[in-house]
Design a protein around this motif. Structure first.
Motif, PDB file in Angstrom:
ATOM      1  N   CYS A  56       0.557  -1.140  -0.069  1.00  0.00           N
ATOM      2  CA  CYS A  56      -0.104  -0.046   0.001  1.00  0.00           C
ATOM      3  C   CYS A  56       0.773   1.182   0.114  1.00  0.00           C
ATOM      4  CB  CYS A  56      -0.783  -0.010   1.132  1.00  0.00           C
ATOM      5  SG  CYS A  56      -2.235  -1.287   1.138  1.00  0.00           S
ATOM      6  N   LEU A  57       1.910   1.421   1.015  1.00  0.00           N
ATOM      7  CA  LEU A  57       2.707   2.526   1.063  1.00  0.00           C
ATOM      8  C   LEU A  57       3.535   2.746  -0.432  1.00  0.00           C
ATOM      9  CD1 LEU A  57       4.176   4.694   2.151  1.00  0.00           C
ATOM     10  CD2 LEU A  57       5.893   3.224   3.318  1.00  0.00           C
ATOM     11  N   VAL A  58       3.994   1.657  -1.064  1.00  0.00           N
ATOM     12  CA  VAL A  58       4.745   1.918  -2.284  1.00  0.00           C
ATOM     13  C   VAL A  58       3.797   2.433  -3.403  1.00  0.00           C
ATOM     14  CG1 VAL A  58       6.019   0.729  -4.139  1.00  0.00           C
ATOM     15  CG2 VAL A  58       6.490   0.226  -1.659  1.00  0.00           C
ATOM     16  N   ALA A  59       2.757   1.789  -3.427  1.00  0.00           N
ATOM     17  CA  ALA A  59       1.525   2.286  -4.280  1.00  0.00           C
ATOM     18  C   ALA A  59       1.275   3.927  -4.213  1.00  0.00           C
ATOM     19  CB  ALA A  59       0.418   1.379  -4.511  1.00  0.00           C
ATOM     20  N   VAL A  60       1.032   3.914  -2.986  1.00  0.00           N
ATOM     21  CA  VAL A  60       0.648   5.479  -2.298  1.00  0.00           C
ATOM     22  C   VAL A  60       1.820   6.420  -2.980  1.00  0.00           C
ATOM     23  CG1 VAL A  60       0.246   6.917  -0.371  1.00  0.00           C
ATOM     24  CG2 VAL A  60      -1.121   4.893  -0.822  1.00  0.00           C
ATOM     25  N   ASP A 330      -5.706  16.469  -0.718  1.00  0.00           N
ATOM     26  CA  ASP A 330      -7.131  16.570  -1.490  1.00  0.00           C
ATOM     27  C   ASP A 330      -6.942  16.649  -3.114  1.00  0.00           C
ATOM     28  OD1 ASP A 330      -8.678  16.699   0.758  1.00  0.00           O
ATOM     29  OD2 ASP A 330      -8.621  18.892   1.258  1.00  0.00           O
ATOM     30  N   VAL A 331      -5.853  17.386  -3.290  1.00  0.00           N
ATOM     31  CA  VAL A 331      -5.579  17.580  -4.839  1.00  0.00           C
ATOM     32  C   VAL A 331      -4.842  16.544  -5.253  1.00  0.00           C
ATOM     33  CG1 VAL A 331      -4.820  19.089  -6.365  1.00  0.00           C
ATOM     34  CG2 VAL A 331      -6.029  20.259  -4.432  1.00  0.00           C
ATOM     35  N   THR A 332      -3.707  16.352  -4.928  1.00  0.00           N
ATOM     36  CA  THR A 332      -2.804  15.269  -5.129  1.00  0.00           C
ATOM     37  C   THR A 332      -3.059  13.785  -5.125  1.00  0.00           C
ATOM     38  OG1 THR A 332      -1.024  16.697  -5.116  1.00  0.00           O
ATOM     39  CG2 THR A 332      -0.267  14.544  -5.459  1.00  0.00           C
ATOM     40  N   TYR A 333      -3.638  13.635  -3.877  1.00  0.00           N
ATOM     41  CA  TYR A 333      -4.150  12.349  -3.385  1.00  0.00           C
ATOM     42  C   TYR A 333      -5.765  12.186  -3.461  1.00  0.00           C
ATOM     43  CZ  TYR A 333       0.474  10.737  -2.513  1.00  0.00           C
ATOM     44  OH  TYR A 333       1.804  10.139  -2.480  1.00  0.00           O
ATOM     45  N   ALA A 369       3.580  16.171  -6.206  1.00  0.00           N
ATOM     46  CA  ALA A 369       2.960  15.794  -7.518  1.00  0.00           C
ATOM     47  C   ALA A 369       4.113  15.050  -8.534  1.00  0.00           C
ATOM     48  CB  ALA A 369       1.918  16.720  -8.265  1.00  0.00           C
ATOM     49  N   ALA A 370       5.054  15.952  -8.321  1.00  0.00           N
ATOM     50  CA  ALA A 370       6.450  15.309  -9.353  1.00  0.00           C
ATOM     51  C   ALA A 370       7.036  14.394  -8.616  1.00  0.00           C
ATOM     52  CB  ALA A 370       7.358  16.539  -9.269  1.00  0.00           C
ATOM     53  N   ALA A 371       6.950  14.122  -7.199  1.00  0.00           N
ATOM     54  CA  ALA A 371       7.546  12.936  -6.557  1.00  0.00           C
ATOM     55  C   ALA A 371       6.644  11.740  -6.757  1.00  0.00           C
ATOM     56  CB  ALA A 371       7.643  13.333  -4.952  1.00  0.00           C
ATOM     57  N   ALA A 372       5.394  11.939  -6.836  1.00  0.00           N
ATOM     58  CA  ALA A 372       4.467  10.909  -7.209  1.00  0.00           C
ATOM     59  C   ALA A 372       4.698  10.568  -8.550  1.00  0.00           C
ATOM     60  CB  ALA A 372       3.236  11.182  -6.962  1.00  0.00           C
ATOM     61  N   ASP A 373       4.847  11.178  -9.511  1.00  0.00           N
ATOM     62  CA  ASP A 373       5.172  10.963 -10.641  1.00  0.00           C
ATOM     63  C   ASP A 373       6.590  10.151 -10.954  1.00  0.00           C
ATOM     64  OD1 ASP A 373       2.927  12.136 -11.969  1.00  0.00           O
ATOM     65  OD2 ASP A 373       4.181  13.937 -12.307  1.00  0.00           O
ATOM     66  N   ARG A 378       8.997   4.794 -11.617  1.00  0.00           N
ATOM     67  CA  ARG A 378      10.232   4.145 -10.785  1.00  0.00           C
ATOM     68  C   ARG A 378       9.983   3.406  -9.489  1.00  0.00           C
ATOM     69  NH1 ARG A 378      11.810   8.870 -13.077  1.00  0.00           N
ATOM     70  NH2 ARG A 378      13.222   8.863 -14.404  1.00  0.00           N
ATOM     71  N   PRO A 379       8.784   2.476  -9.440  1.00  0.00           N
ATOM     72  CA  PRO A 379       8.504   1.985  -8.411  1.00  0.00           C
ATOM     73  C   PRO A 379       9.496   0.972  -7.432  1.00  0.00           C
ATOM     74  CG  PRO A 379       7.713   0.474 -10.283  1.00  0.00           C
ATOM     75  CD  PRO A 379       8.199   1.635 -10.740  1.00  0.00           C
ATOM     76  N   GLN A 380      10.608   0.617  -8.340  1.00  0.00           N
ATOM     77  CA  GLN A 380      11.791   0.238  -7.552  1.00  0.00           C
ATOM     78  C   GLN A 380      12.526   1.224  -6.604  1.00  0.00           C
ATOM     79  OE1 GLN A 380      11.795   0.560 -10.534  1.00  0.00           O
ATOM     80  NE2 GLN A 380      13.682   1.530 -11.339  1.00  0.00           N
TER      81      GLN A 380
END
Length: 390
Positions: A56-60, A330-333, A369-373, A378-380
């Motif tokens: 869950c954390l890696v996906a979030v 609220d906006v990014t997530y 937002a850039a960090a989430a992208d 790069r999920p690794q």
């Protein structure tokens, strides 16, 4: 391979700077997640609790906003990455994740995550010229969780400097934030900490709790403390010179803040109050030219020799800056749009968002937002976060 966050981010984002904690004092984040009490029966478990929370954390971290998005991430990721998370069999679906999160002990999850982030977050007390740590106490409603007219409301303690939540409590239905204030702060070492809060928490019991625990407070005063507000308004503000003036711009408006401070010990109808503040905010909307002026009064237990007008102005301003954290959620997530409603699942998802944002902030990201992208592609790199220690 180093287990510190700077080691991870230097491999991924060379343009981001971070500080590295002492590896000798560290606890792995994956271990922290695995030690949370498992609400499931031992018989029939297919997945380890720590592995599911890590998933869950890696996906979030990659921007997942829902249980379905987390399940899709699990199904789409490669087997090597799943093994690093600890998923050696088939991947869980959204209903499996939902049942787990709905039954988790919310307090235990928040305590574990908050304690880890508190240890990991940079500590301004150890930095020259920063003797005080600002800690904002503020609430947020998870609007999408509304059922039968009631939505989950969470009260959080957030570090000013890095917008990192280090404690969180759910407000009881048909109650308000006031009874949750002391339980929220009970597990935090308040020595060297200045607790800032809005007028709802300008309560004598709250002030005594903070000071008795070794901390200080800075509280806004409004109509819920009528006699105290009357006292503050009657102070000789016209004879007191202006001490600080700051400006800021954002969200299509420009704001000028003027601060006056005076010593009030003894005499105010509030325990441990030493200084009083008059803050005048002049806000100009750049598109319409409309000007709004507002005067706010506040009190603090900080003596003048420990916090002068510039430090007080910074603490007062930084309290409201934590609203940016709510905006990100609220906006990014899409937190307010989330339809996760069962049991403790809305709170657990909010905690995972807090943890992800806290990790990103500590890594040096300024744009979440850039960090989430980055972590989505790069999920690794997001998986490497599970080895971080504090």
């Amino acid at each position: 391979m180093p287990s510190s966050l700077i080691g991870v981010l230097q491999r991924h984002c060379e343009d981001i700077d971070s500080t590295c904690p002492d590896p000798a004092q560290l606890t792995c984040l994956a271990d922290v997640l695995s030690r949370i009490p498992d609400p499931r029966r031992a018989r029939g478990r297919r997945y380890c609790l720590g592995s599911l929370l890590a998933l869950c954390l890696v996906a979030v971290l990659g921007g997942a906003q829902s249980l379905a998005a987390i399940a899709r991430f699990a199904a789409d990721t490669d087997s090597g990455l799943r093994e690093k998370i600890g998923l050696t069999s088939s991947t869980p679906d959204a209903s499996t994740l939902g049942r787990l999160l709905a039954r988790l002990d919310g307090d235990a999850l928040d305590d574990a995550v908050g304690a880890w982030l508190a240890r990991y977050a940079a500590d301004p007390v150890d930095e020259p010229g920063h003797p005080l740590v600002g800690l904002a106490v503020d609430g947020k409603t998870v609007r999408g969780s509304r059922t039968d007219g009631t939505a989950v409301h969470l009260l959080a303690a957030t570090l000013h400097a890095c917008q990192t939540v280090i404690a969180q409590r759910q407000v009881t239905a048909k109650s308000n934030e006031i009874p949750a204030f002391a339980p929220l702060l009970n597990r935090i070492d308040l020595r060297g900490v200045v607790v800032t809060a809005d007028a709802m928490h300008t309560q004598r019991a709250h002030a005594e709790h903070v000071v008795t625990a070794g901390g200080h407070y800075l509280l806004v005063v409004k109509g819920n403390q009528k006699k105290l507000l009357r006292q503050l308004r009657r102070l000789p503000w016209k004879q007191i010179p202006l001490q600080t003036r700051t400006t800021g711009a954002g969200h299509g408006r420009r704001e000028v803040r003027r601060l006056k401070v005076c010593t009030v010990r003894p005499g105010l109808l509030f325990p441990y109050a030493v200084q009083a503040m008059e803050i005048k905010r002049r806000r100009t909307h750049q598109k319409t030219g409309k000007v709004q002026t507002k005067t706010v009064y506040a009190i603090t237990s900080l003596p003048p020799e420990q916090a002068g007008p510039p430090q007080i102005a910074e603490l007062a301003q930084n309290h409201w800056s934590v609203e940016a954290l709510h905006h990100i959620r609220d906006v990014t997530y899409g937190e307010d749009a989330s339809r996760v409603r069962t049991g403790t699942a809305p709170r657990a998802m909010a905690t995972l968002r807090n943890l992800a944002i806290g990790l990103m902030r500590q890594a040096g990201w300024t744009n979440i937002a850039a960090a989430a992208d980055h972590y989505r592609s790069r999920p690794q790199h997001a998986t490497d976060m599970l080895r971080l220690t504090a």
